[in-house]
Scaffold this motif. Structure first.
Motif, PDB file in Angstrom:
ATOM      1  N   ARG A  12       0.835  -1.209   0.000  1.00 38.78           N
ATOM      2  CA  ARG A  12       0.000   0.000   0.000  1.00 38.78           C
ATOM      3  C   ARG A  12       0.868   1.256   0.000  1.00 38.78           C
ATOM      4  N   GLU A  13       1.933   1.226   0.775  1.00 40.39           N
ATOM      5  CA  GLU A  13       2.820   2.396   0.872  1.00 40.39           C
ATOM      6  C   GLU A  13       3.465   2.706  -0.478  1.00 40.39           C
ATOM      7  N   LYS A  14       4.001   1.674  -1.125  1.00 43.42           N
ATOM      8  CA  LYS A  14       4.671   1.865  -2.416  1.00 43.42           C
ATOM      9  C   LYS A  14       3.662   2.295  -3.488  1.00 43.42           C
ATOM     10  N   PHE A  15       2.461   1.699  -3.453  1.00 42.94           N
ATOM     11  CA  PHE A  15       1.431   2.050  -4.431  1.00 42.94           C
ATOM     12  C   PHE A  15       1.047   3.528  -4.285  1.00 42.94           C
ATOM     13  N   CYS A  16       0.883   3.983  -3.044  1.00 45.60           N
ATOM     14  CA  CYS A  16       0.572   5.402  -2.818  1.00 45.60           C
ATOM     15  C   CYS A  16       1.692   6.289  -3.337  1.00 45.60           C
ATOM     16  N   VAL A  18       3.825   5.652  -5.765  1.00 43.86           N
ATOM     17  CA  VAL A  18       3.778   5.642  -7.231  1.00 43.86           C
ATOM     18  C   VAL A  18       2.612   6.500  -7.733  1.00 43.86           C
ATOM     19  N   LEU A  19       1.441   6.330  -7.110  1.00 37.03           N
ATOM     20  CA  LEU A  19       0.269   7.115  -7.530  1.00 37.03           C
ATOM     21  C   LEU A  19       0.495   8.604  -7.344  1.00 37.03           C
ATOM     22  N   ASN A  20       1.059   8.985  -6.207  1.00 38.52           N
ATOM     23  CA  ASN A  20       1.271  10.406  -5.926  1.00 38.52           C
ATOM     24  C   ASN A  20       2.217  11.060  -6.923  1.00 38.52           C
ATOM     25  N   LYS A  21       3.127  10.277  -7.513  1.00 42.83           N
ATOM     26  CA  LYS A  21       4.095  10.816  -8.476  1.00 42.83           C
ATOM     27  C   LYS A  21       3.665  10.642  -9.928  1.00 42.83           C
ATOM     28  N   HIS A  22       2.573   9.892 -10.160  1.00 36.41           N
ATOM     29  CA  HIS A  22       2.140   9.610 -11.534  1.00 36.41           C
ATOM     30  C   HIS A  22       1.628  10.880 -12.200  1.00 36.41           C
ATOM     31  N   GLU A  23       1.857  10.989 -13.508  1.00 31.71           N
ATOM     32  CA  GLU A  23       1.438  12.187 -14.256  1.00 31.71           C
ATOM     33  C   GLU A  23      -0.062  12.445 -14.203  1.00 31.71           C
ATOM     34  N   ALA A  34      -1.740  14.434  -0.967  1.00 30.44           N
ATOM     35  CA  ALA A  34      -1.162  13.131  -1.331  1.00 30.44           C
ATOM     36  C   ALA A  34      -2.007  12.001  -0.751  1.00 30.44           C
ATOM     37  N   LEU A  35      -2.096  10.926  -1.519  1.00 26.29           N
ATOM     38  CA  LEU A  35      -2.835   9.744  -1.086  1.00 26.29           C
ATOM     39  C   LEU A  35      -2.040   9.026   0.000  1.00 26.29           C
ATOM     40  N   GLN A  36      -2.725   8.662   1.085  1.00 23.90           N
ATOM     41  CA  GLN A  36      -2.102   7.976   2.217  1.00 23.90           C
ATOM     42  C   GLN A  36      -2.513   6.492   2.219  1.00 23.90           C
ATOM     43  N   PRO A  37      -1.647   5.617   2.725  1.00 19.03           N
ATOM     44  CA  PRO A  37      -1.980   4.188   2.774  1.00 19.03           C
ATOM     45  C   PRO A  37      -3.284   3.880   3.516  1.00 19.03           C
ATOM     46  N   ASP A  38      -3.600   4.622   4.557  1.00 19.87           N
ATOM     47  CA  ASP A  38      -4.857   4.383   5.284  1.00 19.87           C
ATOM     48  C   ASP A  38      -6.072   4.656   4.402  1.00 19.87           C
ATOM     49  N   THR A  39      -6.002   5.705   3.599  1.00 26.44           N
ATOM     50  CA  THR A  39      -7.100   6.026   2.682  1.00 26.44           C
ATOM     51  C   THR A  39      -7.231   4.926   1.629  1.00 26.44           C
ATOM     52  N   LEU A  40      -6.106   4.484   1.090  1.00 22.85           N
ATOM     53  CA  LEU A  40      -6.105   3.402   0.107  1.00 22.85           C
ATOM     54  C   LEU A  40      -6.718   2.138   0.701  1.00 22.85           C
ATOM     55  N   ALA A  57      -5.310   7.917 -12.461  1.00 23.74           N
ATOM     56  CA  ALA A  57      -3.979   7.455 -12.044  1.00 23.74           C
ATOM     57  C   ALA A  57      -4.020   5.989 -11.622  1.00 23.74           C
ATOM     58  N   VAL A  58      -5.037   5.609 -10.852  1.00 24.48           N
ATOM     59  CA  VAL A  58      -5.156   4.212 -10.400  1.00 24.48           C
ATOM     60  C   VAL A  58      -5.250   3.284 -11.603  1.00 24.48           C
ATOM     61  N   CYS A  59      -6.113   3.640 -12.562  1.00 26.30           N
ATOM     62  CA  CYS A  59      -6.295   2.790 -13.744  1.00 26.30           C
ATOM     63  C   CYS A  59      -5.022   2.686 -14.580  1.00 26.30           C
ATOM     64  N   LYS A  60      -4.299   3.779 -14.722  1.00 27.84           N
ATOM     65  CA  LYS A  60      -3.071   3.745 -15.521  1.00 27.84           C
ATOM     66  C   LYS A  60      -1.978   2.933 -14.837  1.00 27.84           C
ATOM     67  N   VAL A  61      -1.837   3.105 -13.524  1.00 31.80           N
ATOM     68  CA  VAL A  61      -0.795   2.366 -12.811  1.00 31.80           C
ATOM     69  C   VAL A  61      -1.121   0.874 -12.769  1.00 31.80           C
ATOM     70  N   LEU A  62      -2.403   0.539 -12.588  1.00 28.95           N
ATOM     71  CA  LEU A  62      -2.795  -0.872 -12.528  1.00 28.95           C
ATOM     72  C   LEU A  62      -3.057  -1.473 -13.906  1.00 28.95           C
ATOM     73  N   ASN A  63      -2.984  -0.639 -14.957  1.00 31.10           N
ATOM     74  CA  ASN A  63      -3.233  -1.087 -16.325  1.00 31.10           C
ATOM     75  C   ASN A  63      -4.606  -1.765 -16.437  1.00 31.10           C
ATOM     76  N   CYS A  64      -5.631  -1.060 -15.985  1.00 33.53           N
ATOM     77  CA  CYS A  64      -6.989  -1.593 -16.011  1.00 33.53           C
ATOM     78  C   CYS A  64      -7.963  -0.467 -16.353  1.00 33.53           C
ATOM     79  N   ASP A  65      -9.237  -0.811 -16.461  1.00 33.80           N
ATOM     80  CA  ASP A  65     -10.231   0.229 -16.679  1.00 33.80           C
ATOM     81  C   ASP A  65     -11.125   0.358 -15.440  1.00 33.80           C
ATOM     82  N   THR A  66     -11.974   1.361 -15.448  1.00 32.71           N
ATOM     83  CA  THR A  66     -12.809   1.619 -14.262  1.00 32.71           C
ATOM     84  C   THR A  66     -13.785   0.485 -13.997  1.00 32.71           C
ATOM     85  N   GLY A  67     -14.206  -0.234 -15.016  1.00 30.99           N
ATOM     86  CA  GLY A  67     -15.102  -1.371 -14.824  1.00 30.99           C
ATOM     87  C   GLY A  67     -14.486  -2.422 -13.914  1.00 30.99           C
ATOM     88  N   TYR A  68     -13.175  -2.596 -13.996  1.00 34.88           N
ATOM     89  CA  TYR A  68     -12.477  -3.541 -13.126  1.00 34.88           C
ATOM     90  C   TYR A  68     -12.455  -3.018 -11.683  1.00 34.88           C
TER      91      TYR A  68
END
Length: 186
Positions: A12-16, A18-23, A34-40, A57-68
């Motif tokens: 969760r920490e690393k994902f946050c 990455v998300l916080n730095k994503h374009e 900034a997104l915090q691990p507790d919120t995630l 950002a979540v969809c791009k980092v996870l390579n998925c769409d909102t339906g997922y």
């Protein structure tokens, strides 16, 4: 979302981080906090709704769409889910085929043509299907060790030996088909 995050290997920490730095992060685009691990964690457990600003950002980092993300389909994208339903291919196999489709090279076009030919050849698919059905039947019967006749030479085989013989037949059929395919494109 939690499964996809774990599949990428992110805590969760690393994902946050990455998300916080994503374009596409709202931190960069509109000055959000900034997104915090507790919120995630709350998003993943469903105790709090995901902030819509974070979806791109979540969809791009996870390579998925909102339906997922919202549980509309099991595959990371609607395309993957649809192809899985129609073909029974694994998500990983579909992702590899989609990557191959995006490439524009002689290699990728040749592989695409080969897969297309394999799927439409009137002798290849029935032979593969018959062989895989035989293997499945053998695995079901392996507990009673009843003999099976090898279609090649009429040899009686038992258990794993019979499955190995069928696998050899499948491999031989694939090699035969590949040979014919590559000879036909020269």
């Amino acid at each position: 979302m939690q499964k996809a995050r774990k599949d990428t290997g992110y805590s969760r920490e690393k994902f946050c981080e990455v998300l916080n730095k994503h374009e596409a992060s709202p931190v960069l685009s509109c000055g959000a906090k900034a997104l915090q691990p507790d919120t995630l964690k709350q998003w993943e457990l469903g105790t709090n709704a995901i902030n819509i600003l974070w979806l791109p950002a979540v969809c791009k980092v996870l390579n998925c769409d909102t339906g997922y993300i919202f549980g509309e389909h099991e595959g990371k994208t609607g395309i993957i889910s649809d192809v899985q339903k129609e073909t029974g291919l694994s998500e990983k196999a579909i992702e590899e085929l989609l990557k191959l489709n995006r490439l524009d090279s002689y290699y990728s076009r040749t592989i695409q043509e080969l897969l297309s030919a394999m799927l439409t050849d009137s002798t290849f698919l029935p032979e593969m299907y018959r062989s895989f059905v035989e293997m499945w039947n053998m695995k079901q019967k392996s507990s009673n060790n009843s003999p099976v006749v090898d279609g090649e030479g009429g040899i009686y085989l038992f258990g794993n030996d019979a499955i190995d013989a069928i696998m050899f037949h499948v491999q031989k059929e694939i090699v035969r088909f590949l040979g014919e395919f590559f000879l036909s494109i020269e």
